[in-house]
Motif scaffolding. Structure first.
Motif, short mmCIF file in Angstrom:
data_model
loop_
_atom_site.label_atom_id
_atom_site.label_comp_id
_atom_site.label_asym_id
_atom_site.label_seq_id
_atom_site.Cartn_x
_atom_site.Cartn_y
_atom_site.Cartn_z
N ARG A 44 0.84 -1.19 0.00
CA ARG A 44 0.00 0.00 0.00
C ARG A 44 0.88 1.25 0.00
O ARG A 44 1.88 1.30 0.69
CB ARG A 44 -0.90 0.00 1.23
CG ARG A 44 -1.93 -1.11 1.19
CD ARG A 44 -2.63 -1.21 2.52
NE ARG A 44 -3.75 -2.15 2.47
CZ ARG A 44 -4.45 -2.49 3.53
NH1 ARG A 44 -4.17 -1.99 4.72
NH2 ARG A 44 -5.45 -3.34 3.41
N GLY A 45 0.47 2.23 -0.81
CA GLY A 45 1.21 3.49 -0.85
C GLY A 45 2.34 3.53 -1.86
O GLY A 45 3.13 4.46 -1.86
N CYS A 46 2.42 2.52 -2.72
CA CYS A 46 3.50 2.49 -3.72
C CYS A 46 2.99 1.89 -5.02
O CYS A 46 2.35 0.83 -5.01
CB CYS A 46 4.68 1.69 -3.19
SG CYS A 46 6.15 1.86 -4.21
N GLN A 47 3.26 2.58 -6.11
CA GLN A 47 2.84 2.14 -7.44
C GLN A 47 4.05 1.95 -8.34
O GLN A 47 5.06 2.65 -8.18
CB GLN A 47 1.91 3.19 -8.07
CG GLN A 47 0.59 3.39 -7.36
CD GLN A 47 -0.42 2.34 -7.71
OE1 GLN A 47 -0.69 2.06 -8.87
NE2 GLN A 47 -0.99 1.71 -6.70
N LEU A 48 3.93 1.03 -9.28
CA LEU A 48 4.94 0.85 -10.33
C LEU A 48 4.40 1.50 -11.59
O LEU A 48 3.25 1.26 -11.97
CB LEU A 48 5.14 -0.64 -10.64
CG LEU A 48 5.70 -1.52 -9.55
CD1 LEU A 48 5.62 -2.99 -9.98
CD2 LEU A 48 7.13 -1.14 -9.25
N ILE A 49 5.21 2.30 -12.24
CA ILE A 49 4.81 2.93 -13.50
C ILE A 49 5.68 2.31 -14.58
O ILE A 49 6.91 2.35 -14.51
CB ILE A 49 4.99 4.46 -13.43
CG1 ILE A 49 4.13 5.01 -12.29
CG2 ILE A 49 4.62 5.10 -14.76
CD1 ILE A 49 4.41 6.46 -11.93
N LEU A 50 5.00 1.67 -15.56
CA LEU A 50 5.73 0.95 -16.60
C LEU A 50 4.89 0.86 -17.86
O LEU A 50 3.71 1.20 -17.87
CB LEU A 50 6.13 -0.45 -16.11
CG LEU A 50 5.07 -1.53 -15.96
CD1 LEU A 50 5.73 -2.88 -15.75
CD2 LEU A 50 4.12 -1.28 -14.81
N SER A 51 5.51 0.38 -18.90
CA SER A 51 4.82 0.21 -20.18
C SER A 51 3.80 -0.93 -20.06
O SER A 51 4.11 -1.99 -19.51
CB SER A 51 5.87 -0.13 -21.25
OG SER A 51 5.43 -1.12 -22.12
N PRO A 52 2.57 -0.72 -20.58
CA PRO A 52 1.58 -1.80 -20.51
C PRO A 52 2.02 -3.03 -21.31
O PRO A 52 1.70 -4.16 -20.94
CB PRO A 52 0.30 -1.18 -21.10
CG PRO A 52 0.73 0.05 -21.81
CD PRO A 52 2.03 0.49 -21.20
N GLN A 53 2.80 -2.82 -22.37
CA GLN A 53 3.30 -3.95 -23.15
C GLN A 53 4.28 -4.78 -22.33
O GLN A 53 4.24 -6.01 -22.37
CB GLN A 53 3.96 -3.47 -24.45
CG GLN A 53 3.00 -2.88 -25.47
CD GLN A 53 2.56 -1.45 -25.16
OE1 GLN A 53 3.13 -0.74 -24.33
NE2 GLN A 53 1.51 -1.00 -25.85
N ASP A 54 5.16 -4.10 -21.58
CA ASP A 54 6.10 -4.82 -20.72
C ASP A 54 5.36 -5.59 -19.62
O ASP A 54 5.70 -6.74 -19.32
CB ASP A 54 7.11 -3.86 -20.07
CG ASP A 54 8.17 -3.36 -21.05
OD1 ASP A 54 8.29 -3.92 -22.16
OD2 ASP A 54 8.88 -2.39 -20.69
N LEU A 55 4.35 -4.95 -19.03
CA LEU A 55 3.57 -5.62 -17.99
C LEU A 55 2.88 -6.86 -18.55
O LEU A 55 2.94 -7.93 -17.96
CB LEU A 55 2.54 -4.67 -17.38
CG LEU A 55 1.63 -5.30 -16.32
CD1 LEU A 55 2.43 -5.71 -15.09
CD2 LEU A 55 0.50 -4.35 -15.93
N ALA A 56 2.24 -6.70 -19.70
CA ALA A 56 1.52 -7.83 -20.32
C ALA A 56 2.49 -8.96 -20.68
O ALA A 56 2.21 -10.14 -20.43
CB ALA A 56 0.76 -7.36 -21.56
#
Length: 156
Positions: free
Chosen positions: A132-144
């Motif tokens: 909680r309190g932390c997000q990862l920001i990344l490319s949706p293609q990399d995540l997929a």
């Protein structure tokens, strides 16, 4: 900032991301709070939901925080007849994560994963970093690619 398991796994896979922290308030488990906290539009911040189908079992769904999961579409995506959200008390045992900190990256087991197709409209999206309190920001293609997620229409 402490590295989460999700961050370590992305580092090992050499996937580019950045982490964004926000002040977490336990009374507010609404993803809209996370979006505001990291300064991203709610359409680009994705919550992770875990559901169970009547035939194929557990599946993971990532949808924008401003939307609701359409359980009929979720079942179709997983090739199941019926799908229902897993009770919150079962999340830690199934995924290793708690409500409000459930990441599609680094669950205890690799479950079939589905990403709302609107993710591909953006160069980057945010998902929970596993706490909680932390997000990862990344490319949706990399995540997929990393999670093996299929892009589908999942929202109401």
């Amino acid at each position: 900032m402490t590295k989460t398991n999700a961050m370590r796994l992305l580092d090992q896979a050499k996937i580019a991301y950045r982490a964004a922290e926000y002040p977490f308030d336990a009374r507010d488990l609404n993803g809209m709070y996370a979006a505001a906290g990291i300064g991203m539009p709610p359409e680009q911040v994705f919550k992770t939901l875990v559901a169970r189908g009547d035939k194929r079992g557990v599946a993971v769904y990532c949808i924008p925080v401003c939307c609701g999961l359409d359980l009929r579409k979720a079942a179709q995506a997983a090739r199941d007849k019926k799908m229902e959200l897993v009770p919150v008390k079962e999340l830690p045992g199934l995924t290793g994560y708690i409500r409000g900190g459930c990441s599609p990256v680094g669950m205890k087991k690799q479950f079939p994963t589905f990403l709302e197709e609107t993710a591909q409209l953006y160069s980057e999206i945010a998902v929970s970093a596993g706490q909680r309190g932390c997000q990862l920001i990344l490319s949706p293609q990399d995540l997929a690619a990393y999670t093996g997620a299929a892009l589908c229409d999942l929202t109401e």
